[in-house]
Design an enzyme around this catalytic site. Structure first.
Site, PDB file in Angstrom:
ATOM      1  N   ARG A 187      17.263 -17.615  28.617  1.00  0.00           N
ATOM      2  CA  ARG A 187      18.639 -18.104  28.638  1.00  0.00           C
ATOM      3  C   ARG A 187      18.669 -19.518  28.075  1.00  0.00           C
ATOM      4  O   ARG A 187      17.652 -20.214  28.107  1.00  0.00           O
ATOM      5  CB  ARG A 187      19.179 -18.091  30.079  1.00  0.00           C
ATOM      6  CG  ARG A 187      19.183 -16.697  30.670  1.00  0.00           C
ATOM      7  CD  ARG A 187      19.768 -16.683  32.074  1.00  0.00           C
ATOM      8  NE  ARG A 187      21.150 -17.094  32.114  1.00  0.00           N
ATOM      9  CZ  ARG A 187      22.189 -16.303  31.855  1.00  0.00           C
ATOM     10  NH1 ARG A 187      21.988 -15.043  31.514  1.00  0.00           N
ATOM     11  NH2 ARG A 187      23.423 -16.761  31.926  1.00  0.00           N
ATOM     12  N   HIS A 227       3.662 -12.439  65.517  1.00  0.00           N
ATOM     13  CA  HIS A 227       2.771 -11.305  65.286  1.00  0.00           C
ATOM     14  C   HIS A 227       3.423 -10.028  65.787  1.00  0.00           C
ATOM     15  O   HIS A 227       3.995 -10.032  66.874  1.00  0.00           O
ATOM     16  CB  HIS A 227       1.446 -11.509  66.038  1.00  0.00           C
ATOM     17  CG  HIS A 227       0.524 -10.335  65.875  1.00  0.00           C
ATOM     18  ND1 HIS A 227      -0.195 -10.116  64.715  1.00  0.00           N
ATOM     19  CD2 HIS A 227       0.247  -9.300  66.703  1.00  0.00           C
ATOM     20  CE1 HIS A 227      -0.889  -9.001  64.864  1.00  0.00           C
ATOM     21  NE2 HIS A 227      -0.632  -8.500  66.057  1.00  0.00           N
TER      22      HIS A 227
HETATM   23  P1  NAI Z   1      12.319 -15.365  31.053  1.00  0.00           P
HETATM   24  O1  NAI Z   1      12.083 -16.639  30.360  1.00  0.00           O
HETATM   25  O2  NAI Z   1      11.978 -15.212  32.481  1.00  0.00           O
HETATM   26  O3  NAI Z   1      11.535 -14.182  30.285  1.00  0.00           O
HETATM   27  C1  NAI Z   1      11.716 -13.912  28.933  1.00  0.00           C
HETATM   28  C2  NAI Z   1      10.512 -13.170  28.388  1.00  0.00           C
HETATM   29  O4  NAI Z   1      10.830 -12.681  27.097  1.00  0.00           O
HETATM   30  C3  NAI Z   1       9.286 -14.032  28.252  1.00  0.00           C
HETATM   31  O5  NAI Z   1       8.212 -13.400  28.894  1.00  0.00           O
HETATM   32  C4  NAI Z   1       9.091 -14.130  26.745  1.00  0.00           C
HETATM   33  O6  NAI Z   1       7.733 -14.202  26.378  1.00  0.00           O
HETATM   34  C5  NAI Z   1       9.704 -12.848  26.251  1.00  0.00           C
HETATM   35  N1  NAI Z   1      10.203 -12.870  24.874  1.00  0.00           N
HETATM   36  C6  NAI Z   1      10.856 -13.877  24.261  1.00  0.00           C
HETATM   37  N2  NAI Z   1      11.187 -13.492  22.997  1.00  0.00           N
HETATM   38  C7  NAI Z   1      10.750 -12.223  22.844  1.00  0.00           C
HETATM   39  C8  NAI Z   1      10.800 -11.272  21.766  1.00  0.00           C
HETATM   40  N3  NAI Z   1      11.414 -11.552  20.599  1.00  0.00           N
HETATM   41  N4  NAI Z   1      10.230 -10.051  21.942  1.00  0.00           N
HETATM   42  C9  NAI Z   1       9.641  -9.755  23.134  1.00  0.00           C
HETATM   43  N5  NAI Z   1       9.555 -10.618  24.169  1.00  0.00           N
HETATM   44  C10 NAI Z   1      10.111 -11.834  24.037  1.00  0.00           C
HETATM   45  O7  NAI Z   1      13.860 -15.017  30.772  1.00  0.00           O
HETATM   46  P2  NAI Z   1      14.846 -14.007  31.484  1.00  0.00           P
HETATM   47  O8  NAI Z   1      14.111 -12.896  32.137  1.00  0.00           O
HETATM   48  O9  NAI Z   1      15.843 -13.670  30.438  1.00  0.00           O
HETATM   49  O10 NAI Z   1      15.493 -14.873  32.628  1.00  0.00           O
HETATM   50  C11 NAI Z   1      16.269 -15.997  32.269  1.00  0.00           C
HETATM   51  C12 NAI Z   1      16.370 -17.008  33.378  1.00  0.00           C
HETATM   52  O11 NAI Z   1      17.034 -16.486  34.505  1.00  0.00           O
HETATM   53  C13 NAI Z   1      15.026 -17.516  33.823  1.00  0.00           C
HETATM   54  O12 NAI Z   1      15.064 -18.918  33.749  1.00  0.00           O
HETATM   55  C14 NAI Z   1      14.905 -17.068  35.244  1.00  0.00           C
HETATM   56  O13 NAI Z   1      14.291 -18.057  36.020  1.00  0.00           O
HETATM   57  C15 NAI Z   1      16.337 -16.815  35.677  1.00  0.00           C
HETATM   58  N6  NAI Z   1      16.340 -15.686  36.610  1.00  0.00           N
HETATM   59  C16 NAI Z   1      15.768 -15.824  37.818  1.00  0.00           C
HETATM   60  C17 NAI Z   1      15.713 -14.763  38.689  1.00  0.00           C
HETATM   61  C18 NAI Z   1      15.039 -14.924  39.985  1.00  0.00           C
HETATM   62  O14 NAI Z   1      14.764 -16.045  40.370  1.00  0.00           O
HETATM   63  N7  NAI Z   1      14.738 -13.856  40.714  1.00  0.00           N
HETATM   64  C19 NAI Z   1      16.278 -13.464  38.346  1.00  0.00           C
HETATM   65  C20 NAI Z   1      16.795 -13.416  37.034  1.00  0.00           C
HETATM   66  C21 NAI Z   1      16.839 -14.506  36.209  1.00  0.00           C
END
Ligand code: NAI
Length: 456
Positions: free
Chosen positions: A270, A442
């Protein structure tokens, strides 16, 4: 023109929390939000994805998952329309709760697109819904949006409805037979988990050689194995080259392959929302795509703050909450600074992954004398009772020079609820011998931290 002590632009976790705290502190406060209070987190992110994942968990138990525990069921089915309807109900409840909290704290809310006109001697001048407002202080909390990179066919896929971001996928009323997930990070994995549970054939294409980003490598490997066992295909070290109308093309070891798909999730990160609301009128200093802030949420412009995803530091709702508190405290003259060393992070897969603090590699890179202990979750009676065939672990990263915890990393259910306790231990710099004196309930899964402590 109405003047406020504080205007907050954006009503997501950063914005509504800033509004609540400011109102509570007696500041005359206005929150401007163009879509829905609660932002991405409440409407199309953290919370709705948890309603989906809970439905999946219930379905898995009913769909054969109960057998190992002596519960036989037949005829379980999932009704995706009802899953979405319940999600909408939960979202509505929580969004109206945010509205009520703001009202209770006497915060004004304008539901419209806000525009910054500029800074005058009186403060920041904004326009929304045809009216102008002055804020003596301004917090920008405009959040982030999904990155859709210029991969051939990708933008077109979003326009046609074949490609989905976190926004559209949570409104999907039909379960796709084949789902391709681009990006094996947090969003990708949580959605892969849901659609795998409810019957989609899921393929995750990830550029790196591992899933789950900066998660401890041993844990991300365990997570991958769990999902491979459940039928998810991982294409690691693969770059997406184009998106067609019913496939995703990717490069694997120099060769082009196609993954057939009925829907594609784009979850490759993002980026902060900094355009389209007159930010350029303030000449604010940026840090790449994000608004640059200090540890009190201040920008280079006096009276201007940026909290939450828009400052690009750690895109997590709970980070945003705290950043907004710090900024409001700063505005009301209370000393407060943001610390990022004990912020938990959770992936709500099944099993859950949770961590706080430094990984072993990060701790070593920072020059700490490190000892790491890894315990199987099987040392927790409750874990064994509730997780047939479970392979969870708990890893402690210890600063041996000062005898305190630097990081705790877990995979296994309930980790999401346990991890704050580990954060508390890190944040307060408790020494290992002090933590050893704590009594844990526990049987509980959290006892695993105590077990691990005695292995140091
Ligand atoms: P992310 O940064 O977690 O993961 C994106 C992934 O896509 C990375 O592993 C990257 O290597 C890969 N990638 C990038 N370009 C690519 C390509 N062209 N082809 C294939 N792989 C590629 O981003 P995500 O999952 O979109 O999440 C965004 C944000 O939202 C993060 O900052 C996350 O912390 C937050 N978030 C947090 C959650 C939680 O705390 N449970 C849940 C959902 C989102």
């Amino acid at each position: 023109m109405e003047t406020y002590d504080l205007i907050v632009l954006g009503g997501g976790p950063a914005g509504y929390l800033a509004g609540e705290r400011a109102g509570h502190a007696g500041l005359k406060t206005l929150v401007i939000e163009e879509r829905a209070l609660g932002g991405v987190c409440l409407n199309e992110g953290c919370v709705p994805s948890k309603t989906f994942l809970n439905s999946a968990k219930i379905f898995e138990h009913a769909n054969g998952g109960g057998e190992a525990y002596g519960v036989t069921t037949t005829g379980a089915s999932i009704d995706q329309k009802k899953v979405v309807a319940r999600k909408n109900k939960v979202v509505k409840t929580l969004v109206s709760g945010v509205g009520m909290q703001l009202k209770k704290n006497k915060v004004d809310v304008v539901m419209a697109h806000g525009n910054i006109i500029g800074k005058t001697e009186e403060g920041f001048k904004l326009e929304a819904d045809g009216k102008e407002y002055i804020g003596k202080k301004l917090i920008i909390a405009t959040g982030s949006e999904a990155v859709v990179p210029p991969i051939p066919g990708l933008r077109e896929s979003v326009e046609s409805g074949f490609g989905l971001t976190n926004r559209e996928i949570l409104d999907l009323e039909e379960i796709p037979e084949k789902l391709v997930v681009i990006g094996g990070g947090v969003i990708g994995l949580e959605m892969a988990s849901y659609f795998n549970s409810v019957g989609s054939k899921v393929t995750v294409i990830e550029m790196l050689d591992h899933i789950a980003g900066n998660t401890d490598r041993e844990i991300s490997e365990i997570l991958k194995k769990n999902y491979e066992k459940k039928g998810v295909t991982f294409k690691l070290g693969c770059k997406v080259t184009s998106v067609g109308t019913d496939y995703v093309e990717y490069e694997e070891n120099g060769k082009l392959n196609k993954a057939p798909a009925d829907k594609v999730l784009i979850s490759i990160g993002r980026r902060p929302v900094t355009k389209g609301f007159g930010l350029e009128n303030l000449h604010v200093e940026m840090d790449r795509a994000a608004i640059k802030t200090d540890e009190q949420g201040r920008t280079n412009i006096s009276g201007l703050y940026a909290t939450g995803d828009v400052n690009g530091v750690l895109m997590l709702a709970h980070t945003a909450y705290r950043e907004s508190e710090v900024a409001v405290n700063n505005i009301t003259g209370k000393k407060d600074v943001m610390r990022y060393n004990a912020i938990p992070s959770v992936i709500y897969t099944n099993p859950e992954v949770a961590s706080v603090g430094l990984t072993e590699e990060a701790a070593k890179a920072k020059g700490y004398e490190v000892k790491t202990v890894t315990t199987s979750m099987m040392f927790s009676g409750r874990y064994v009772a509730e997780n047939e065939g479970g392979d969870g672990i708990c890893k402690l990263v210890v600063d041996t020079a000062h005898n305190r915890l630097l990081g705790v990393h877990m995979i296994g259910n309930y980790s999401s609820e346990i991890i704050y306790g580990a954060g508390l231990m890190i944040e307060t710099e408790l020494r290992i011998e002090d933590i050893k004196e704590l009594v844990f309930p526990h049987p509980s899964v959290c006892e695993i931290i105590r077990e691990a402590l005695f292995m140091i």
